[in-house]
Design a protein around this motif. Structure first.
Motif, PDB file in Angstrom:
ATOM      1  N   GLU A  28       0.900  -1.123   0.054  1.00 48.65           N
ATOM      2  CA  GLU A  28      -0.030  -0.189  -0.174  1.00 48.65           C
ATOM      3  C   GLU A  28       0.912   1.051   0.126  1.00 48.65           C
ATOM      4  O   GLU A  28       1.883   1.301   0.584  1.00 48.65           O
ATOM      5  CB  GLU A  28      -1.045  -0.030   1.203  1.00 48.65           C
ATOM      6  N   ASP A  32      -2.803   5.572  -2.117  1.00 43.84           N
ATOM      7  CA  ASP A  32      -4.035   4.777  -2.256  1.00 43.84           C
ATOM      8  C   ASP A  32      -4.897   5.047  -1.138  1.00 43.84           C
ATOM      9  O   ASP A  32      -6.071   4.514  -1.180  1.00 43.84           O
ATOM     10  CB  ASP A  32      -3.351   3.263  -1.804  1.00 43.84           C
ATOM     11  N   ARG A  36      -8.677   3.661  -1.310  1.00 41.58           N
ATOM     12  CA  ARG A  36      -9.078   2.717  -0.267  1.00 41.58           C
ATOM     13  C   ARG A  36     -10.274   2.997   0.466  1.00 41.58           C
ATOM     14  O   ARG A  36     -11.142   2.271   0.727  1.00 41.58           O
ATOM     15  CB  ARG A  36      -7.756   2.365   0.641  1.00 41.58           C
ATOM     16  N   SER A  69      -2.343  -3.432  -1.724  1.00 39.41           N
ATOM     17  CA  SER A  69      -3.279  -2.931  -2.461  1.00 39.41           C
ATOM     18  C   SER A  69      -3.242  -3.864  -3.865  1.00 39.41           C
ATOM     19  O   SER A  69      -2.394  -4.150  -4.151  1.00 39.41           O
ATOM     20  CB  SER A  69      -3.123  -1.515  -2.967  1.00 39.41           C
ATOM     21  N   LEU A  76      -6.943   1.322  -7.919  1.00 35.37           N
ATOM     22  CA  LEU A  76      -7.040   0.461  -6.859  1.00 35.37           C
ATOM     23  C   LEU A  76      -8.322  -0.363  -6.735  1.00 35.37           C
ATOM     24  O   LEU A  76      -9.268   0.339  -6.922  1.00 35.37           O
ATOM     25  CB  LEU A  76      -6.882   1.112  -5.486  1.00 35.37           C
ATOM     26  N   THR A  79      -8.086  -4.238  -1.263  1.00 33.37           N
ATOM     27  CA  THR A  79      -7.145  -3.779  -0.296  1.00 33.37           C
ATOM     28  C   THR A  79      -7.336  -5.007   0.801  1.00 33.37           C
ATOM     29  O   THR A  79      -8.324  -5.525   0.998  1.00 33.37           O
ATOM     30  CB  THR A  79      -7.631  -2.483   0.370  1.00 33.37           C
TER      31      THR A  79
END
Length: 202
Positions: A28, A32, A36, A69, A76, A79
């Motif tokens: 990650e 992100d 996320r 990720s 993205l 997660t």
């Protein structure tokens, strides 16, 4: 073949390979975060901060090197994070939330994230991972209720959904009592929205 032609071939090959690969998993990154949070809201609703397992994440940082990720074509799409806890005095990790964009759930993103996260946790010397989730889904990764019957979460939960997998045999033998957060505290102050959501009874 000219240098220009060779460059064009390399670019075309790279584009074809990138298009063929459905997604990639990586650590990650700071950029992100917004994507996320939007993905988690879409998967679990904006009231997700009031869930029982959120008590184990509030004000804590994920375990070092254990936030991942899944990215597809620059976006993205998945997660997962793991967090330090004490399982009745026994060091362990809690996994979650695991989330995948609805448009990518047929690509195996969730399974890939799970396998990647568990392998990374084991490689870093962690001994056990706990989560709250659907037994039918998580049993494929070795999770079961075999080692959680004497453990409790800081809020209401369904006993049959509290699962664990041992990355070292016997790691949770005799573990009993409350699962409590032990990870490093975050330095970033919580927003008023987060504080309000956290105050809601889980």
């Amino acid at each position: 073949m000219t240098a220009r032609t060779m460059t064009a071939v390399r670019k075309t090959t790279a584009a074809l390979l990138a298009d063929a690969a459905p997604f990639a998993i990586r650590a990650e990154r700071a950029p992100d975060v917004a994507a996320r949070e939007n993905l988690l809201d879409a998967c679990f609703g904006e009231d997700r901060h009031a869930r029982t397992c959120q008590r184990l994440r509030d004000g804590r940082a994920p375990a070092e090197g254990l936030a991942f990720s899944a990215v597809r074509r620059g976006k993205l799409v998945g997660t997962v994070r793991l967090w330090h806890v004490s399982a009745g005095g026994v060091p362990a990790l809690v996994l979650g939330p695991l989330a995948v964009d609805a448009s990518c759930r047929s690509l195996g993103v969730g399974a890939a994230l799970m396998n990647h996260a568990l392998a990374a946790a084991q490689a870093r010397g962690h001994n056990a991972v706990i989560l709250r989730g659907d037994p039918a889904y998580y049993e494929r990764f070795g999770f079961s209720v075999a080692r959680t019957s004497e453990l409790v979460l800081p809020g209401p939960f369904e006993r049959e959904r509290l699962l664990a997998v041992e990355l070292r045999e016997g790691a949770l033998m005799g573990a009993r009592g409350m699962i409590a957060a032990t990870g490093a505290k975050t330095r970033r102050p919580r927003t008023a929205k987060t504080r309000a959501m956290t105050a809601v009874a889980a």
